[in-house]
Write an enzyme that holds these catalytic residues in place. Structure first.
Site, short mmCIF file in Angstrom:
data_model
loop_
_atom_site.label_atom_id
_atom_site.label_comp_id
_atom_site.label_asym_id
_atom_site.label_seq_id
_atom_site.Cartn_x
_atom_site.Cartn_y
_atom_site.Cartn_z
N ASP A 78 38.70 30.56 35.92
CA ASP A 78 39.75 29.56 35.73
C ASP A 78 39.64 28.42 36.74
O ASP A 78 39.97 27.27 36.43
CB ASP A 78 41.14 30.22 35.85
CG ASP A 78 41.55 30.86 34.54
OD1 ASP A 78 40.68 31.13 33.71
OD2 ASP A 78 42.76 31.11 34.36
N ASP A 120 41.11 36.57 35.30
CA ASP A 120 42.41 36.34 34.69
C ASP A 120 42.61 36.88 33.27
O ASP A 120 43.51 37.67 33.01
CB ASP A 120 42.72 34.84 34.68
CG ASP A 120 42.85 34.27 36.08
OD1 ASP A 120 42.18 34.79 36.98
OD2 ASP A 120 43.60 33.31 36.27
N LYS A 121 41.79 36.44 32.31
CA LYS A 121 42.00 36.84 30.92
C LYS A 121 41.20 38.09 30.57
O LYS A 121 41.41 38.72 29.54
CB LYS A 121 41.61 35.70 29.96
CG LYS A 121 42.18 34.36 30.36
CD LYS A 121 43.67 34.41 30.65
CE LYS A 121 44.17 33.17 31.37
NZ LYS A 121 43.58 32.89 32.66
N CYS A 191 40.22 35.57 43.41
CA CYS A 191 40.77 34.74 44.50
C CYS A 191 41.91 35.45 45.22
O CYS A 191 42.71 36.15 44.62
CB CYS A 191 41.21 33.40 43.96
SG CYS A 191 39.84 32.42 43.31
N SER A 468 48.67 28.25 36.88
CA SER A 468 47.86 29.23 37.59
C SER A 468 48.78 30.06 38.49
O SER A 468 49.82 29.58 38.96
CB SER A 468 46.82 28.50 38.44
OG SER A 468 46.27 29.34 39.41
#
Length: 557
Positions: A78, A120-121, A191, A468
């Site tokens: 991302d 993320d996804k 992150c 985000s």
């Protein structure tokens, strides 16, 4: 065994010949076939180490008597996709991951699965796939990045984005920006703050699909390798006991996950992903319940971007299980639910204690008595909108100001960096929702620009897109219905006074019903921005943000 369909009997002789081509021995084919879904690639920092995790899982599976078989899943970074057309392709990968994993599992008849995601996804996509195929499954992620250090202080990716805003405001030199650039992302891993990837990896523990430490053990620690080996061993036990994802991911387990979400102060993206996963399990998770859970769940953690602590600090403090132990002191969790450990939630957390009350506040002394996320409604968001309340400055919990309206992210960025946004303004970015984007882009660039320009305590941002997990401030996203389908956010005009009251869960603009009716009569749907390829199909099938942006086949007229 399920895999007998591809390896046992005379009719399967052709199948076995293909296994021979792969180098499998008869001994291996007599054992259960365990699919290992590897999200390893060389473009996502959170995935660059997954080859090591996958190899550790392979060893664990083989040690415990299974035959490991690796196949891939995609993932988007991302951060790299942020701020350009690539972000349209982030959320949409969640369904590609779920679909492709389902296809691989069903086509090859695996007996059980070990999912190895991180970012993320990738995590929710694989949880969706696990719910669909419903064979014994366990998750082991790649782990979070270590925090960077700049001038003796811990920093992360959100600091980097805000540094760009500070530079544009004249508050940081190019040399200082370059120092951040070289130091904030210190290692492999997802992150280092409580952003979406780490939120979902922590909630995978909370919902019962990952072992202790799945969400918090840093990617660079060898402890992560040992965790992966144990996950490989544990899947054989789950197979033997026939414990499946839908046995674990019950409605009560989702309520546990939402409760932990509120305590940790997770990313607002969890309000998209949890309903989507629940949909695959077979029930609808109405996110309105988030306010009910938030009302009774204290916020115990202020991890970056909400505060100065990071995932490595949460790990040292006892991790997700320590947070759950604190919550259990007030009976906020259902502790009788089964998990991938083969034990109940209560058995898992009973000896996990809070080792650092500065990182995990004791439940008697929370950051706030209510949870980290709030669902807002009103005439600007009739269905719902979402805000990460724990990352909002106290003075912005209630705010009223004039709308500054933009029909895409790029125009808003130009205005912010051009000094056209003033204290008190409410930036509205629309036509960035699931259909309108298409793809519901994250707005980390605009929120970081607002923060970097020194406007974080005086300017709010509202969008039918999303944020985000690295965003902080009065950032209200997932406004539903979105502008592309005629939601009221499409009717906001420059200068309209917008009223935000996070304490009372309301989001309104001061326009009479008569004026709204007049504006609606004039409104015309916009032509789709993209008419070919996957995004066009996605736009045609996707539902609104309040339903988790799930895909549905359009009903015939």
């Amino acid at each position: 065994m399920r895999s007998d369909a591809v390896k046992k009997g005379i009719q399967q002789a052709p199948h076995r010949s293909l296994f021979n081509a792969l180098g499998f021995t008869k001994e291996e084919l007599h054992k259960p076939l365990i699919g290992i879904v590897s999200s390893h690639n060389e473009i996502v920092p959170g995935h660059m180490n997954l080859d090591k995790i996958v190899e550790a899982v392979r060893l664990g599976v083989a040690y415990a008597g299974g035959t490991p078989v690796v196949f891939p899943a995609i993932a988007v970074c991302d951060g790299i996709a942020m701020g350009h057309e690539g972000m349209k392709y982030s959320l949409v990968t969640r369904d590609l991951i779920a679909d492709s994993t389902e296809a691989m599992v069903m086509a090859h008849q695996f007996d059980a699965l070990v999912m190895v995601p991180n970012c993320d996804k990738n995590v929710p996509g694989l949880l969706m796939a696990a719910a669909r195929v419903n064979i014994p499954t366990i998750f082991v992620s790649g782990g979070p990045m270590l925090a960077g250090r700049v001038k003796g202080s811990k920093r992360s990716l959100s600091s980097m984005f805000e540094a760009v805003g500070a530079y544009n405001a004249g508050n940081m030199t190019i040399e200082e920006v370059e120092e951040y650039e070289n130091k904030v992302c210190a290692s492999c891993g997802s992150c280092s703050g409580m952003y979406t990837a780490n939120s979902m990896n922590c909630l995978t523990e909370a919902i019962g699909m990952g072992l202790k430490g799945n969400g918090t053990i840093p990617a660079a620690y060898s402890e992560r390798i040992r965790l992966a080996k144990h996950a490989g061993m544990k899947i054989m036990e789950l197979l033997e006991k026939d414990i499946r994802p839908r046995d674990i991911m019950t409605e009560k387990a989702f309520l546990n996950a939402l409760t932990v979400d509120m305590a940790l102060g997770c990313s607002t993206n969890t309000m998209l992903h949890l309903p989507a996963i629940a949909h695959e399990v077979g029930f609808e998770l109405n996110i309105d319940i988030a306010n009910e859970i938030s009302e009774k769940t204290p916020n115990l953690c202020h991890l970056a971007p909400a505060g100065p602590t990071y995932m490595e600090d949460l790990n040292e403090a006892g991790g997700v299980y320590a947070v759950m132990n604190e919550l259990s002191k007030k009976g906020l969790l259902d502790t009788d639910l089964i998990t991938v450990t083969g034990k109940t939630v209560g058995e898992n957390i009973k000896n996990s204690f809070n080792m650092d009350p500065e990182v995990i506040r004791p439940i008697e002394n929370p950051y706030s008595k209510t949870g980290g996320i709030a669902i807002l409604k009103g005439n600007l968001a009739p269905d719902s909108s979402v805000v990460k309340r724990s990352a909002v400055a106290p003075e912005m919990l209630k705010h009223e100001g004039p709308a500054r309206v933009f029909d895409c992210e790029e125009d808003a960025i130009t205005a912010i960096f051009g000094g056209k946004i003033k204290p008190g303004d409410v930036v509205v970015i629309r036509y960035e929702g699931p259909k309108g984007g298409p793809g519901m882009r994250e707005m980390l660039n605009p929120t970081s620009a607002i923060m970097g320009m020194g406007l974080g305590s005086s300017v709010a941002l509202i969008t039918d897109g999303r944020f985000s997990g690295a965003s902080r401030g009065a950032c209200i996203g997932h406004v539903s219905p979105e502008a592309a389908v005629g939601g009221n956010i499409a009717l906001v005009e420059e200068g309209d006074i917008i009223s935000i009251d996070i304490g009372n869960n309301t989001l309104n603009f001061q326009v009479s019903d008569e004026e709204l009716k007049r504006r609606r009569e004039k409104w015309q749907p916009r032509k789709p921005k993209i008419t070919t390829g996957y995004l066009a199909r996605y736009s045609a099938m996707v539902t609104s943000g309040n339903r988790g942006a799930i895909l549905e086949v359009p009903k015939a007229e």
